[in-house]
Write a protein that holds these residues in place. Structure first.
Motif, PDB file in Angstrom:
ATOM      1  N   HIS A  48       5.632  16.783 -14.775  1.00  0.00           N
ATOM      2  CA  HIS A  48       5.702  17.775 -13.749  1.00  0.00           C
ATOM      3  C   HIS A  48       5.477  17.128 -11.974  1.00  0.00           C
ATOM      4  CE1 HIS A  48       4.314  21.099 -16.675  1.00  0.00           C
ATOM      5  NE2 HIS A  48       3.279  20.399 -16.812  1.00  0.00           N
ATOM      6  N   GLN A  49       4.751  16.248 -11.800  1.00  0.00           N
ATOM      7  CA  GLN A  49       4.630  15.805 -10.868  1.00  0.00           C
ATOM      8  C   GLN A  49       6.310  15.024 -10.351  1.00  0.00           C
ATOM      9  OE1 GLN A  49       2.006  12.726 -11.514  1.00  0.00           O
ATOM     10  NE2 GLN A  49       0.780  13.707 -11.141  1.00  0.00           N
ATOM     11  N   ALA A  50       7.405  14.377 -11.671  1.00  0.00           N
ATOM     12  CA  ALA A  50       8.108  14.516 -11.407  1.00  0.00           C
ATOM     13  C   ALA A  50       9.556  15.681  -9.938  1.00  0.00           C
ATOM     14  CB  ALA A  50       9.223  13.702 -11.976  1.00  0.00           C
ATOM     15  N   TYR A  51       8.884  16.582 -11.013  1.00  0.00           N
ATOM     16  CA  TYR A  51       9.697  17.410 -10.482  1.00  0.00           C
ATOM     17  C   TYR A  51       9.244  18.359  -8.710  1.00  0.00           C
ATOM     18  CZ  TYR A  51      12.298  18.728 -14.763  1.00  0.00           C
ATOM     19  OH  TYR A  51      13.775  18.502 -15.665  1.00  0.00           O
ATOM     20  N   ILE A  52       8.087  18.173  -9.145  1.00  0.00           N
ATOM     21  CA  ILE A  52       7.653  18.839  -7.459  1.00  0.00           C
ATOM     22  C   ILE A  52       7.675  18.042  -6.705  1.00  0.00           C
ATOM     23  CG2 ILE A  52       4.865  18.625  -6.210  1.00  0.00           C
ATOM     24  CD1 ILE A  52       4.008  19.250  -9.065  1.00  0.00           C
ATOM     25  N   ASN A  53       7.785  16.426  -7.033  1.00  0.00           N
ATOM     26  CA  ASN A  53       8.506  15.248  -6.011  1.00  0.00           C
ATOM     27  C   ASN A  53       9.591  15.373  -5.541  1.00  0.00           C
ATOM     28  OD1 ASN A  53       6.246  14.532  -5.381  1.00  0.00           O
ATOM     29  ND2 ASN A  53       6.523  13.101  -7.478  1.00  0.00           N
ATOM     30  N   ALA A  54      10.540  16.259  -6.754  1.00  0.00           N
ATOM     31  CA  ALA A  54      11.942  16.203  -5.951  1.00  0.00           C
ATOM     32  C   ALA A  54      12.352  17.671  -5.450  1.00  0.00           C
ATOM     33  CB  ALA A  54      12.400  16.628  -7.559  1.00  0.00           C
ATOM     34  N   GLY A  55      10.635  19.063  -4.995  1.00  0.00           N
ATOM     35  CA  GLY A  55      11.150  19.883  -4.534  1.00  0.00           C
ATOM     36  C   GLY A  55      10.816  21.429  -4.639  1.00  0.00           C
ATOM     37  N   ALA A  56      10.742  21.419  -5.966  1.00  0.00           N
ATOM     38  CA  ALA A  56       9.871  22.638  -6.772  1.00  0.00           C
ATOM     39  C   ALA A  56       8.482  22.835  -6.142  1.00  0.00           C
ATOM     40  CB  ALA A  56      10.204  22.096  -8.161  1.00  0.00           C
ATOM     41  N   ASP A  57       8.848  24.242  -5.715  1.00  0.00           N
ATOM     42  CA  ASP A  57       7.544  25.492  -5.236  1.00  0.00           C
ATOM     43  C   ASP A  57       6.968  25.643  -6.456  1.00  0.00           C
ATOM     44  OD1 ASP A  57       8.064  24.670  -2.572  1.00  0.00           O
ATOM     45  OD2 ASP A  57      10.813  26.321  -3.408  1.00  0.00           O
ATOM     46  N   VAL A  58       7.897  26.083  -7.437  1.00  0.00           N
ATOM     47  CA  VAL A  58       7.581  26.401  -9.353  1.00  0.00           C
ATOM     48  C   VAL A  58       6.966  25.659 -10.553  1.00  0.00           C
ATOM     49  CG1 VAL A  58       7.293  28.583 -10.247  1.00  0.00           C
ATOM     50  CG2 VAL A  58       8.014  28.441  -7.839  1.00  0.00           C
ATOM     51  N   ILE A  59       6.146  25.882 -10.903  1.00  0.00           N
ATOM     52  CA  ILE A  59       6.408  24.642 -11.947  1.00  0.00           C
ATOM     53  C   ILE A  59       5.622  25.736 -13.251  1.00  0.00           C
ATOM     54  CG2 ILE A  59       5.979  22.067 -11.542  1.00  0.00           C
ATOM     55  CD1 ILE A  59       3.139  22.763 -12.015  1.00  0.00           C
ATOM     56  N   GLN A  60       6.617  25.409 -14.557  1.00  0.00           N
ATOM     57  CA  GLN A  60       6.409  26.129 -15.596  1.00  0.00           C
ATOM     58  C   GLN A  60       5.587  25.338 -16.589  1.00  0.00           C
ATOM     59  OE1 GLN A  60       9.806  27.035 -17.876  1.00  0.00           O
ATOM     60  NE2 GLN A  60      10.806  26.552 -15.868  1.00  0.00           N
ATOM     61  N   THR A  61       4.078  25.386 -17.863  1.00  0.00           N
ATOM     62  CA  THR A  61       3.375  25.188 -18.897  1.00  0.00           C
ATOM     63  C   THR A  61       4.689  24.769 -19.436  1.00  0.00           C
ATOM     64  OG1 THR A  61       3.091  27.322 -19.629  1.00  0.00           O
ATOM     65  CG2 THR A  61       1.297  26.616 -17.926  1.00  0.00           C
ATOM     66  N   ASN A  62       4.072  23.024 -20.263  1.00  0.00           N
ATOM     67  CA  ASN A  62       4.580  23.102 -21.746  1.00  0.00           C
ATOM     68  C   ASN A  62       4.517  23.924 -22.687  1.00  0.00           C
ATOM     69  OD1 ASN A  62       6.620  20.994 -22.836  1.00  0.00           O
ATOM     70  ND2 ASN A  62       4.594  19.858 -23.561  1.00  0.00           N
ATOM     71  N   GLN A  93      -3.307  20.431 -12.780  1.00  0.00           N
ATOM     72  CA  GLN A  93      -3.803  18.982 -11.981  1.00  0.00           C
ATOM     73  C   GLN A  93      -2.338  18.299 -11.845  1.00  0.00           C
ATOM     74  OE1 GLN A  93      -4.266  17.111 -16.069  1.00  0.00           O
ATOM     75  NE2 GLN A  93      -5.980  18.318 -16.098  1.00  0.00           N
ATOM     76  N   ALA A  94      -1.362  18.357 -11.980  1.00  0.00           N
ATOM     77  CA  ALA A  94       0.509  18.270 -10.787  1.00  0.00           C
ATOM     78  C   ALA A  94       0.269  18.332  -9.975  1.00  0.00           C
ATOM     79  CB  ALA A  94       0.866  17.598 -11.973  1.00  0.00           C
ATOM     80  N   ALA A  95      -0.469  19.937  -9.675  1.00  0.00           N
ATOM     81  CA  ALA A  95       0.005  20.887  -8.889  1.00  0.00           C
ATOM     82  C   ALA A  95      -0.450  21.050  -7.162  1.00  0.00           C
ATOM     83  CB  ALA A  95       0.064  22.269  -8.911  1.00  0.00           C
ATOM     84  N   LYS A  96       0.448  20.993  -5.719  1.00  0.00           N
ATOM     85  CA  LYS A  96      -0.001  20.538  -4.793  1.00  0.00           C
ATOM     86  C   LYS A  96      -0.582  22.048  -4.531  1.00  0.00           C
ATOM     87  CE  LYS A  96       3.537  17.239  -3.699  1.00  0.00           C
ATOM     88  NZ  LYS A  96       4.404  17.153  -2.343  1.00  0.00           N
ATOM     89  N   PRO A  97      -1.167  22.390  -3.478  1.00  0.00           N
ATOM     90  CA  PRO A  97      -1.996  23.815  -3.226  1.00  0.00           C
ATOM     91  C   PRO A  97      -1.077  24.967  -3.243  1.00  0.00           C
ATOM     92  CG  PRO A  97      -2.727  21.805  -2.269  1.00  0.00           C
ATOM     93  CD  PRO A  97      -1.914  21.001  -3.176  1.00  0.00           C
ATOM     94  N   GLU A  98       0.207  24.472  -2.726  1.00  0.00           N
ATOM     95  CA  GLU A  98       0.963  25.382  -2.547  1.00  0.00           C
ATOM     96  C   GLU A  98       2.433  25.369  -3.902  1.00  0.00           C
ATOM     97  OE1 GLU A  98       3.246  22.352  -1.112  1.00  0.00           O
ATOM     98  OE2 GLU A  98       0.692  22.886  -1.107  1.00  0.00           O
ATOM     99  N   THR A  99       2.041  24.918  -4.768  1.00  0.00           N
ATOM    100  CA  THR A  99       2.627  25.056  -6.283  1.00  0.00           C
ATOM    101  C   THR A  99       2.136  26.232  -7.203  1.00  0.00           C
ATOM    102  OG1 THR A  99       3.209  22.600  -6.189  1.00  0.00           O
ATOM    103  CG2 THR A  99       3.863  23.940  -8.179  1.00  0.00           C
ATOM    104  N   PHE A 100       3.006  26.506  -7.332  1.00  0.00           N
ATOM    105  CA  PHE A 100       3.327  27.878  -8.202  1.00  0.00           C
ATOM    106  C   PHE A 100       2.914  27.584  -9.695  1.00  0.00           C
ATOM    107  CE2 PHE A 100       3.864  30.147  -4.352  1.00  0.00           C
ATOM    108  CZ  PHE A 100       2.905  31.179  -4.706  1.00  0.00           C
ATOM    109  N   VAL A 101       2.175  28.040 -10.566  1.00  0.00           N
ATOM    110  CA  VAL A 101       2.137  27.447 -12.169  1.00  0.00           C
ATOM    111  C   VAL A 101       2.092  28.572 -13.047  1.00  0.00           C
ATOM    112  CG1 VAL A 101       0.753  26.663 -13.993  1.00  0.00           C
ATOM    113  CG2 VAL A 101       0.607  25.764 -11.376  1.00  0.00           C
ATOM    114  N   LEU A 102       3.234  28.047 -13.128  1.00  0.00           N
ATOM    115  CA  LEU A 102       4.092  29.771 -14.611  1.00  0.00           C
ATOM    116  C   LEU A 102       3.580  29.790 -15.969  1.00  0.00           C
ATOM    117  CD1 LEU A 102       7.744  30.795 -13.455  1.00  0.00           C
ATOM    118  CD2 LEU A 102       5.203  31.131 -12.102  1.00  0.00           C
ATOM    119  N   GLY A 103       2.612  30.236 -16.709  1.00  0.00           N
ATOM    120  CA  GLY A 103       2.486  30.116 -18.465  1.00  0.00           C
ATOM    121  C   GLY A 103       3.493  30.834 -18.799  1.00  0.00           C
TER     122      GLY A 103
END
Length: 620
Positions: A48-62, A93-103
């Protein structure tokens, strides 16, 4: 977080993450990825953190496969709630305040479509969605759905469970069209009408082909458009899948995705933080597209679902009159003289069709398609070609079926096929990419001019499909229910396993009273007492009554056994013809003379029935 993901999508393009499984696989992990949420949580959080560091605004749950059905493969079906809740906790836990988490919830009926009932899928979906929603996600992502009916059903359920934004992704095997032949534009429009807030596509296609598909998709009226392409076509090196990863290629295609109206852009199989960073850089200075000119994809060709194949002579006989089909298997060697003498004798006796098994008992024989073509050209009997699910993968099945259509062999008997371990090559692989019911559905899809992948065949095939029916079971009603499901899949008529009991034939007639599809009752002559014991004890789907085995055991010599076998068969035929209009004779071990004599007997009985029916009509 103040704004919802939909509020932000109104203003700018968002970048999603890439493949969770690809990175975990690259770490040397190759097992149930969803279980890692509790056993190796740090590895998941690191992705998750690797994708956020790469610029992802949106991450998916595993949680893609964290449903009861898929977890059962690992004996983990009771861990649905724990794995899903943990997946949300790790993402947050990995998300930044502006990161969206998709289930994330993945489709069940994937590339190799499994026989999973929609009721089972619905229950599994509710359980998984409830666990994800309980942990406070920002939106639901329903991704990698090859089966549109499945996605439509679970979207309807999801919409009753939450007011959160819902993102729906169909998956295409061919650009611009779903597996059932539906244009992807039509599918996305339907999902939007049903309540999806973001509609799009993911997986299977790389950027090039996904862009090709998107050119035929208009901007949604209210929803937003999304795309999560694969990295590339996978290569297979040293026992592992490998994807090409060229960041400049993805940076260029980010602009093209924007130009097709995509507002949520992420990656699927093979994508890594390298591609996500390239996507981010590619759209960094771009505003969302507001208007778009649609280009119709050339492969989206409609063929009428109502199209029916021309009636085959064989099918006409099954529906309109009495008939007898004879199973006479092709040789296991290249000396075909005996076989074709048998075909000539059966034709002269009046057999209405010759049927040939597809490597029966998992033992190789001359191709029934090749022999079927020769019979079609040389004789006045139509061939009925058997087709098993055992020997060919989906590629081979489609190729074989198209070849059969070109050869004019349009009458098929679809069966599962005996497992290879009982045949001459027990180490060979049993394929079973599809079940017999799925194969029937596939053939009927070909009759609409649509390939397995949903691509147009340019014109429809012309198959009529017989299906197998095994009445030699304890619960006959259950066997009839299976028969009815095959009718729902498209079976036109049925051929039963050999029946050796008159009372069982009568019971079959009673149990199938409401079935309109013709049924051919299987009759198989016995060659000896040993043959009877072998069939009863060792051949799947065949059971002999004690009195039949006793009668054969009491015979002495080949001729006496032959006469007793004929006497048994005649009684069975008389009973079958009183209740059914079709007989299916199974030639034992190439002894075609036995089938010839029984065909003559059946034809004599047919003339008697015809005379009786005519006299009744005259009286009326």
């Amino acid at each position: 977080m103040g704004q919802s993901i939909l509020d932000v999508l109104k203003e700018r393009i968002l970048i999603g993450d890439g493949a969770m499984g690809t990175l975990l696989y690259s770490y040397g992990i190759d097992r149930c990825f969803e279980e890692l949420n509790v056993s190796q949580s740090e590895a998941v959080r690191h992705v998750h953190q690797a994708y956020i560091n790469a610029g992802a605004d949106v991450i998916q749950t595993n949680s893609y496969g964290a449903n009861r059905i898929k977890l059962a493969r690992y004996g983990l079906e009771h861990e649905v709630a724990r794995f899903n809740r943990a997946s949300v906790q790790l993402a947050k836990q990995a998300a930044k305040p502006e990161t969206f988490v998709l289930g994330t919830i993945g489709g069940i009926r994937g590339f190799q479509k499994q026989s999973v009932e929609l009721d089972t899928i619905r229950a599994s979906f509710r359980e998984q969605a409830d666990a994800l929603l309980s942990e406070g996600i920002d939106a639901l992502l329903l991704e990698t759905y090859y089966d549109f009916d499945e996605l439509r059903d679970v979207l309807q359920i999801a919409r009753t469970m939450t007011d959160l934004p819902i993102i729906t992704h169909v998956s295409m095997q061919e650009p611009g069209v779903l597996q059932n032949g539906m244009p992807v534009a039509e599918a996305l429009e339907g999902l939007e009408a049903q309540g999806a807030d973001v509609v799009g596509t993911n997986c299977r296609l790389g950027p090039f082909h996904m862009i090709e598909a998107l050119r035929g998709i208009p901007l949604p009226k209210k929803a937003f458009l999304s795309a999560y392409p694969n990295s590339s076509l996978p290569d297979y090196r040293d026992g592992k899948l490998h994807y090409e990863n060229e960041p400049e290629y993805f940076k260029k295609y980010a602009v093209e995705f924007r130009n097709e109206g995509v507002r949520l852009l992420g990656g699927c199989c093979g994508t890594t933080p390298v591609q996500i960073k390239a996507f981010k850089e590619g759209i960094s200075a771009l505003e969302p597209l507001e208007t778009k000119v649609v280009t119709v994809h050339p492969e989206v060709v409609h063929v009428s679902e109502a199209a029916e194949p021309p009636e085959s002579a064989l099918y006409q006989k099954s529906v309109n009159g009495r008939s007898v089909f004879v199973e006479f298997d092709t040789p296991r060697h290249l000396n075909t003289d005996h076989f074709f003498r048998g075909v000539q004798a059966l034709e002269a006796a009046g057999a209405d069709a010759i049927t040939m098994a597809d490597n029966s008992l998992a033992s190789p024989r001359i191709s029934n398609a090749a022999i079927g073509k020769l019979i079609k050209d040389r004789y006045h009997m139509p061939p009925l070609v058997h087709l098993t699910c055992r020997d060919r993968n989906l590629i081979g099945l489609q190729s074989h079926l198209l070849g059969l259509d070109v050869l004019g062999l349009h009458d098929l008997l679809v069966i599962t096929g005996d497992p290879t371990k009982i045949g001459d090559f027990p180490g060979a692989t049993s394929v079973y990419d599809v079940s017999s019911m799925e194969l029937i559905k596939l053939i009927k899809q070909f009759n609409r001019g649509i390939s397995y992948s949903g691509k147009s065949l340019k014109k429809p095939t012309h198959f009529r499909v017989a299906a197998a029916f095994n009445p030699n079971v304890r619960n006959l009603d259950r066997a009839v229910q299976r028969l009815k499901r095959k009718i729902e899949c498209g079976a036109d008529y049925f051929i039963s396993q050999p029946v050796f009991d008159k009372e069982r034939i009568i019971a079959i007639s009673e149990a199938t009273r409401g079935v309109s599809a013709p049924i051919y009752i299987g009759i198989m002559p016995l060659t000896s007492a040993r043959n009877a014991e072998f069939l009863h004890n060792e051949v799947p789907g065949i059971r002999l009554p004690d009195d039949v085995r006793a009668k054969m055991a009491a015979t002495s010599g080949k001729e006496e056994a032959r006469q007793m076998s004929f006497a048994i068969c005649r009684e069975l035929i008389d009973t079958a013809m009183a209740h059914f209009r079709g007989i299916y004779l199974i030639t034992p071990m190439g002894h075609y003379s036995m089938s010839v004599d029984l065909v003559k007997y059946i034809k004599k009985k047919e003339r008697e029935y015809a005379a009786l029916e005519n006299s009744e009509n005259i009286l009326l």
